[in-house]
Every structure is written in C-alpha cells, then in structure tokens.
Design an enzyme around this catalytic site. Structure first.
Site, PDB file in Angstrom:
ATOM      1  N   LYS A  71       0.833  -1.210   0.000  1.00 10.23           N
ATOM      2  CA  LYS A  71       0.000   0.000   0.000  1.00 10.23           C
ATOM      3  C   LYS A  71       0.870   1.265   0.000  1.00 10.23           C
ATOM      4  CE  LYS A  71      -1.563   1.533   4.077  1.00 10.23           C
ATOM      5  NZ  LYS A  71      -1.365   2.901   4.537  1.00 10.23           N
ATOM      6  N   ASN A  72       1.869   1.290   0.879  1.00 12.67           N
ATOM      7  CA  ASN A  72       2.626   2.533   1.045  1.00 12.67           C
ATOM      8  C   ASN A  72       3.610   2.795  -0.092  1.00 12.67           C
ATOM      9  OD1 ASN A  72       1.156   3.140   3.277  1.00 12.67           O
ATOM     10  ND2 ASN A  72       2.701   2.444   4.753  1.00 12.67           N
TER      11      ASN A  72
ATOM     12  N   ARG B  34      -3.638   9.846   4.573  1.00  9.91           N
ATOM     13  CA  ARG B  34      -2.414  10.615   4.764  1.00  9.91           C
ATOM     14  C   ARG B  34      -1.718  10.877   3.413  1.00  9.91           C
ATOM     15  NH1 ARG B  34       0.309  13.934   8.205  1.00  9.91           N
ATOM     16  NH2 ARG B  34       2.534  13.601   8.100  1.00  9.91           N
TER      17      ARG B  34
ATOM     18  N   CYS C 292      -4.542   7.813   9.842  1.00  8.75           N
ATOM     19  CA  CYS C 292      -4.662   7.284  11.201  1.00  8.75           C
ATOM     20  C   CYS C 292      -4.194   8.314  12.220  1.00  8.75           C
ATOM     21  CB  CYS C 292      -3.811   6.022  11.339  1.00  8.75           C
ATOM     22  SG  CYS C 292      -4.461   4.645  10.400  1.00  8.75           S
TER      23      CYS C 292
ATOM     24  N   ASP D  97       6.359  19.795   8.258  1.00  8.87           N
ATOM     25  CA  ASP D  97       7.448  20.760   8.104  1.00  8.87           C
ATOM     26  C   ASP D  97       8.555  20.284   7.164  1.00  8.87           C
ATOM     27  OD1 ASP D  97       7.661  18.927  10.238  1.00  8.87           O
ATOM     28  OD2 ASP D  97       9.288  20.043  11.150  1.00  8.87           O
TER      29      ASP D  97
ATOM     30  N   ASP E 151       4.890   0.259  12.029  1.00  8.49           N
ATOM     31  CA  ASP E 151       3.618  -0.309  11.546  1.00  8.49           C
ATOM     32  C   ASP E 151       3.419  -1.754  12.004  1.00  8.49           C
ATOM     33  OD1 ASP E 151       3.162   2.095  10.341  1.00  8.49           O
ATOM     34  OD2 ASP E 151       3.615   1.425   8.307  1.00  8.49           O
TER      35      ASP E 151
ATOM     36  N   ARG F 267      -8.578  -0.240   5.001  1.00 11.46           N
ATOM     37  CA  ARG F 267      -7.795   0.788   4.300  1.00 11.46           C
ATOM     38  C   ARG F 267      -6.454   0.229   3.843  1.00 11.46           C
ATOM     39  NH1 ARG F 267      -6.838   5.819   7.744  1.00 11.46           N
ATOM     40  NH2 ARG F 267      -5.159   5.745   6.239  1.00 11.46           N
TER      41      ARG F 267
HETATM   42  C1  EPZ Z   1       4.447   6.722   6.413  1.00 16.40           C
HETATM   43  O1  EPZ Z   1       3.802   7.793   7.083  1.00 16.40           O
HETATM   44  C2  EPZ Z   1       3.416   5.641   6.303  1.00 16.40           C
HETATM   45  N1  EPZ Z   1       2.260   6.152   5.585  1.00 16.40           N
HETATM   46  C3  EPZ Z   1       2.999   5.162   7.684  1.00 16.40           C
HETATM   47  O2  EPZ Z   1       2.166   4.050   7.507  1.00 16.40           O
HETATM   48  C4  EPZ Z   1       4.227   4.733   8.464  1.00 16.40           C
HETATM   49  O3  EPZ Z   1       3.844   4.458   9.796  1.00 16.40           O
HETATM   50  C5  EPZ Z   1       5.289   5.843   8.485  1.00 16.40           C
HETATM   51  O4  EPZ Z   1       5.577   6.259   7.120  1.00 16.40           O
HETATM   52  C6  EPZ Z   1       6.599   5.421   9.137  1.00 16.40           C
HETATM   53  O5  EPZ Z   1       7.134   4.316   8.487  1.00 16.40           O
HETATM   54  C7  EPZ Z   1       2.275   6.200   4.262  1.00 16.40           C
HETATM   55  O6  EPZ Z   1       3.225   5.792   3.612  1.00 16.40           O
HETATM   56  C8  EPZ Z   1       1.067   6.711   3.586  1.00 16.40           C
HETATM   57  P1  EPZ Z   1       6.852   9.875   8.337  1.00 16.40           P
HETATM   58  P2  EPZ Z   1       4.434   9.234   7.059  1.00 16.40           P
HETATM   59  O7  EPZ Z   1       6.805  11.140   7.553  1.00 16.40           O
HETATM   60  O8  EPZ Z   1       5.147   9.398   5.773  1.00 16.40           O
HETATM   61  C9  EPZ Z   1       7.421  13.139  11.808  1.00 16.40           C
HETATM   62  C10 EPZ Z   1       0.384   2.654   7.984  1.00 16.40           C
HETATM   63  O9  EPZ Z   1      -0.058   2.071   9.006  1.00 16.40           O
HETATM   64  N2  EPZ Z   1       7.348  14.134  10.727  1.00 16.40           N
HETATM   65  O10 EPZ Z   1       7.970   8.918   8.072  1.00 16.40           O
HETATM   66  O11 EPZ Z   1       3.369  10.182   7.398  1.00 16.40           O
HETATM   67  C11 EPZ Z   1       6.102  12.403  12.007  1.00 16.40           C
HETATM   68  O12 EPZ Z   1       5.229  13.131  12.813  1.00 16.40           O
HETATM   69  C12 EPZ Z   1       0.848   4.066   8.046  1.00 16.40           C
HETATM   70  O13 EPZ Z   1       0.416   2.127   6.852  1.00 16.40           O
HETATM   71  C13 EPZ Z   1       7.456  15.460  11.037  1.00 16.40           C
HETATM   72  O14 EPZ Z   1       7.601  15.822  12.200  1.00 16.40           O
HETATM   73  O15 EPZ Z   1       5.480   9.118   8.215  1.00 16.40           O
HETATM   74  C14 EPZ Z   1       6.565  11.108  12.619  1.00 16.40           C
HETATM   75  O16 EPZ Z   1       6.770  11.267  13.986  1.00 16.40           O
HETATM   76  C15 EPZ Z   1       0.572   4.719   9.323  1.00 16.40           C
HETATM   77  N3  EPZ Z   1       7.415  16.369  10.026  1.00 16.40           N
HETATM   78  C16 EPZ Z   1       7.903  10.843  11.940  1.00 16.40           C
HETATM   79  O17 EPZ Z   1       8.347  12.116  11.443  1.00 16.40           O
HETATM   80  C17 EPZ Z   1       7.258  16.017   8.717  1.00 16.40           C
HETATM   81  O18 EPZ Z   1       7.226  16.900   7.853  1.00 16.40           O
HETATM   82  C18 EPZ Z   1       7.859   9.868  10.781  1.00 16.40           C
HETATM   83  O19 EPZ Z   1       6.842  10.245   9.875  1.00 16.40           O
HETATM   84  C19 EPZ Z   1       7.129  14.655   8.409  1.00 16.40           C
HETATM   85  C20 EPZ Z   1       7.186  13.721   9.436  1.00 16.40           C
END
Ligand code: EPZ
Length: 422
Positions: free
Chosen positions: A22-23, A93, A117, A125, A308, A401
């Site tokens: 999916k991702n 997301r 989620c 940011d 995940d 989802r």
């Molecule tokens: C992706 O989310 C996945 N979603 C998530 O999968 C997964 O848990 C996550 O990566 C981590 O592997 C999709 O691919 C659609 P991140 P993403 O940006 O990209 C912080 C699932 O269950 N952050 O790597 O949103 C953030 O808050 C889902 O399939 C910032 O602070 O995750 C988090 O603490 C849930 N600022 C950390 O970084 C930003 O601009 C990692 O987030 C971006 C992220």
C-alpha cells in the site's frame, strides 16, 4: 456497520499470498502525474486508500482503467486541474503526494490537509522545507497545502532532513524528478517503498540514485516516458501474517515477499521462539509448541523494527512468558489499542505514550472491541484469533484501508472469522 466476528483458538496453517505494498502504491499512483504517457501498474492492492487515490486522479482529469482488481492503466495527460477536490482524500495521509507530483509536473497544487490514522502529531514541516528548497512558495492553511512554483523557476537543491520522514523523502523526489539541476536529500528515509518509488521513476526515464541509503541524488530530466511496473509486496501485510502464525502457534508460509524486507520481524520472531525458514520469495513461520518468549522491541526507521508492526508484536508479547518492553520511537500516540486489548485480559501498561510494559498472561478472553486505526485494528484481530471464545471487532473500515481481503486470507488459513453487517 461492518464487523469481524472471530471465534479464537484455531492454529493458522497453510499458504498466504501477500498483496502489493500500500505505502509504495500510493506514491506511485501520484507519480503517474509526472508523465504524459500511459502507465500500466501491476500488483496494486485494492484497498480503500488506493481506491481513493485512483478516484482523485480521475477527478483531476486523468484516465484510469482497472484491467483487473490489481492492474491499472493510467494516463494523466488529460489532467486539467491542480486543486484536489475529492472530499474522501481528507481521510488518507497519502494525499500529500499530490502536492509533490503536481508541483513537479505543473508547478502548482492545492491539496486538502492530510488525514489518516490518528497515531500522533504528524507534521508537514519536512515536506514544506523540501518544496521551499526547490524554490516553491508553500502555504499551509487550516485546511489546505498550497504550493506555488510559478513565481520562481524551480531548481535542484541540497536538502538536509531534520527528521527521517518517509512521506517527505518521497514527496521531495516527486517534486524534483522534472526539476532542472541536481537535488540531494541528506538524511533520507530508507524504507523499501522509498526504493520502489525511485525504481518506478527510473523505469520511465527518471534519474534517481542512492534510494535505500540516507543520501538520495536526483538529476532533473525534461520528461518521463510510459511503461509497465509491478509494485513490491507489502512488508507490513507480510509481517502481520507472520505474527498471526506466531500468536496462534501455527505454521504459515507467507508467499510473494522479499525476505530481506522482513529481517527485523523475522529476527524478533526467532527471539520469541518461532522457527523461520526463508526461500527466495517466501517465509515460513512455525510458532512454538509452548508459550512465546518475552523480548524487548524498539521501533526505528528501516532497517529497524517498523512502527507499523508495533501493535501486532505487542499483542503477541501479551501472551509471552514474562515481562516485555515495547518502545515506540516514531509516533507519539500509537498505543490507542491498549484499552481495547485490556478487555481481553492483557496485562499492559503504557508510560508517557511511548513505552509499553507487558506482563504475559496465559490466554486472552474474547471481547467486543473497536479498531482505533489500521495496524491497531489488525493487531486486535490477531489477539482475537488467539483468544478463548468469541470477539466482535468494529471499526473495520480502518483495517480495510490497508489489508486486501484480510478476512478471506485468514479464513483460508483456517481462522474462524466472518465479516458481518450489523
Ligand atoms: C508513512 O507515514 C506511512 N504512511 C505510515 O504508515 C508509516 O507508519 C510511516 O511512514 C513510518 O514508516 C504512508 O506511507 C502513507 P513519516 P508518514 O513522515 O510518511 C514526523 C500505515 O499504518 N514528521 O515517516 O506520514 C512524524 O510526525 C501508516 O500504513 C514530522 O515531524 O510518516 C513522525 O513522527 C501509518 N514532520 C515521523 O516524522 C514532517 O514533515 C515519521 O513520519 C514529516 C514527518
């Protein structure tokens, strides 16, 4: 309302075929915007999130045809809008990938703020910083991300990520592929889906090197071609079925996987007393005869243990032979399922939203539960499969989802699970 009704106690046995990731599929669907030529995508999981991405492409003006459930033919040359208006997109997301792709191709985008989620503060940011470094104006309002790359010509840049972010790494790649000059992302995420997006883009004429390391280089190219691409297998769906084999003391061959993507999960399962046999494209998990063994887990960016998979392993450790600790280091609200799990008799305490202390119990008792998010919902299903008696789980739209035909695949392994309309 749809629910899963599960009568626990069956050991899962047999083969399960893992769907596309999916991702990886979500950003690749958005990346089809980067070319005017036709793309055929294979192994796209038909889950609610990908369906919403496809609907959104269509609303932007793209032509999309399902050749079968998992194969899509897409031509985005007819896109005539840069504002994403599908109300459903707010639920997911991955909507933010439209910002990167539309910016890269059309130099402008308006995208509703992403939903998805509720697993903690999920900032934007790093996305903003990446787009601005390429020369775009970025405004994040209460409801939208507005990106404007018209005022200044976009050009390649060196971007230092302050946090490892899967979404921002991919989004910057999408925005930079057609941007003149060289873009370098330092501190990039290394997840398999980041590599898959780069492979897809390179397959249609892009120039990205270093995906899978923490330094990604993108040389802007003037245009991309068409082509056919198969999405990689889903690491997390595979991990979930591996955990299902472990928690039910079963014997399951998880087919159509890339075993190296599963190393951190296989390694924990071995510590927990499971036998793991790897072949080229499958992993067999044999659960122990007796109780699972306790262990310590900390979620980390790839190649560490995936966030995940945190709810699924926590649920399994709730039945282990002693005290385990699970530290969630990526998201700050990913233990939402704990109160539900306690209804089954799980002995788990969460400290500061980041650390769970779990004292294993001999068995779970079936209960009625609500799925709070995608992976937590899948974890509650695993708990119910291992429990004594019947469990009803609602909120299964979250699970759907991200898991294609979850109940059908579990039933084929011998699980007593029904999807009911109540
Ligand atoms: C992706 O989310 C996945 N979603 C998530 O999968 C997964 O848990 C996550 O990566 C981590 O592997 C999709 O691919 C659609 P991140 P993403 O940006 O990209 C912080 C699932 O269950 N952050 O790597 O949103 C953030 O808050 C889902 O399939 C910032 O602070 O995750 C988090 O603490 C849930 N600022 C950390 O970084 C930003 O601009 C990692 O987030 C971006 C992220």
């Amino acid at each position: 309302m749809k629910i899963y009704r599960i009568n626990g106690g069956e050991s899962l046995k047999g083969h399960v075929y893992i769907s596309g990731a999916k991702n990886a599929a979500l950003p690749i669907l958005a990346a089809t915007i980067l070319t005017d030529e036709t793309i055929t995508l294979e192994n796209v999981p038909k889950v609610n999130d990908t369906i919403i991405m496809v609907e959104t492409l269509e609303k932007l003006g793209a032509q999309v045809e399902y050749l079968d459930d998992n194969t899509l033919k897409i031509n985005t040359s007819t896109i005539n809008k840069y504002a994403v208006e599908n109300p459903s997109i707010k639920k997911i997301r991955a909507s933010y990938y439209f910002a990167g792709a539309l910016l890269g191709r059309y130099h402008q985008a308006r995208v509703p703020l992403p939903g998805g989620c509720n697993i903690g503060g999920r900032g934007l940011d790093m996305h903003e910083k990446g787009f601005e470094s390429l020369g775009a104006d970025v405004k994040i309002t209460e409801s939208e991300i507005i990106v404007d790359g018209e005022s200044w010509p976009l050009s390649g840049a060196r971007i230092y990520m302050d946090k490892v972010s899967v979404g921002a790494t991919i989004n910057i790649m999408l925005a930079a592929v057609l941007t003149p000059g060289k873009t370098i992302i330092e501190g990039a995420a290394k997840e398999p889906h980041v590599v898959d997006v780069a492979n897809f883009i390179n397959g249609i004429g892009g120039h990205i090197t270093g995906a899978g390391t923490d330094k990604i280089r993108i040389n802007g190219v003037p245009a991309l071609k068409g082509g056919t691409y198969a999405v990689i297998p889903d690491q997390i769906e595979a991990g979930t079925f591996m955990m299902a084999a472990a928690i039910t003391h079963g014997d399951v061959v998880v087919d159509n996987v890339i075993p190296t993507h599963l190393d951190s999960i296989s390694s924990k399962l071995k510590e927990m007393g499971c036998r793991i046999e790897e072949s080229d494209e499958s992993v067999r998990v044999i659960g122990p005869q007796g109780q699972l063994r306790r262990t310590q887990v900390k979620t980390l960016p790839y190649p560490g243990f995936p966030t995940d998979m945190q709810p699924q392993i926590s649920v399994a450790l709730g039945l282990a032979d002693g005290c385990s600790t699970v530290v969630e280091s990526i998201f700050d609200n990913r233990f939402m399922y704990v109160n539900e799990l306690k209804k089954m008799g799980c002995n788990i305490v969460v400290d500061e939203c980041t650390t769970a202390y779990i004292e294993g119990v001999d068995y779970y008792q079936g209960a009625n539960m609500t799925s709070p998010d995608l992976r937590a919902g899948a974890a509650l299903v695993l708990a119910a499969l291992a429990a004594k008696g019947q469990s009803d789980i609602d909120g299964i739209e979250y699970i759907e989802r991200g898991y294609e035909n979850f109940d059908t695949k579990l039933r084929a392994l011998g699980a007593n699970i029904e999807k009911l309309e109540v």
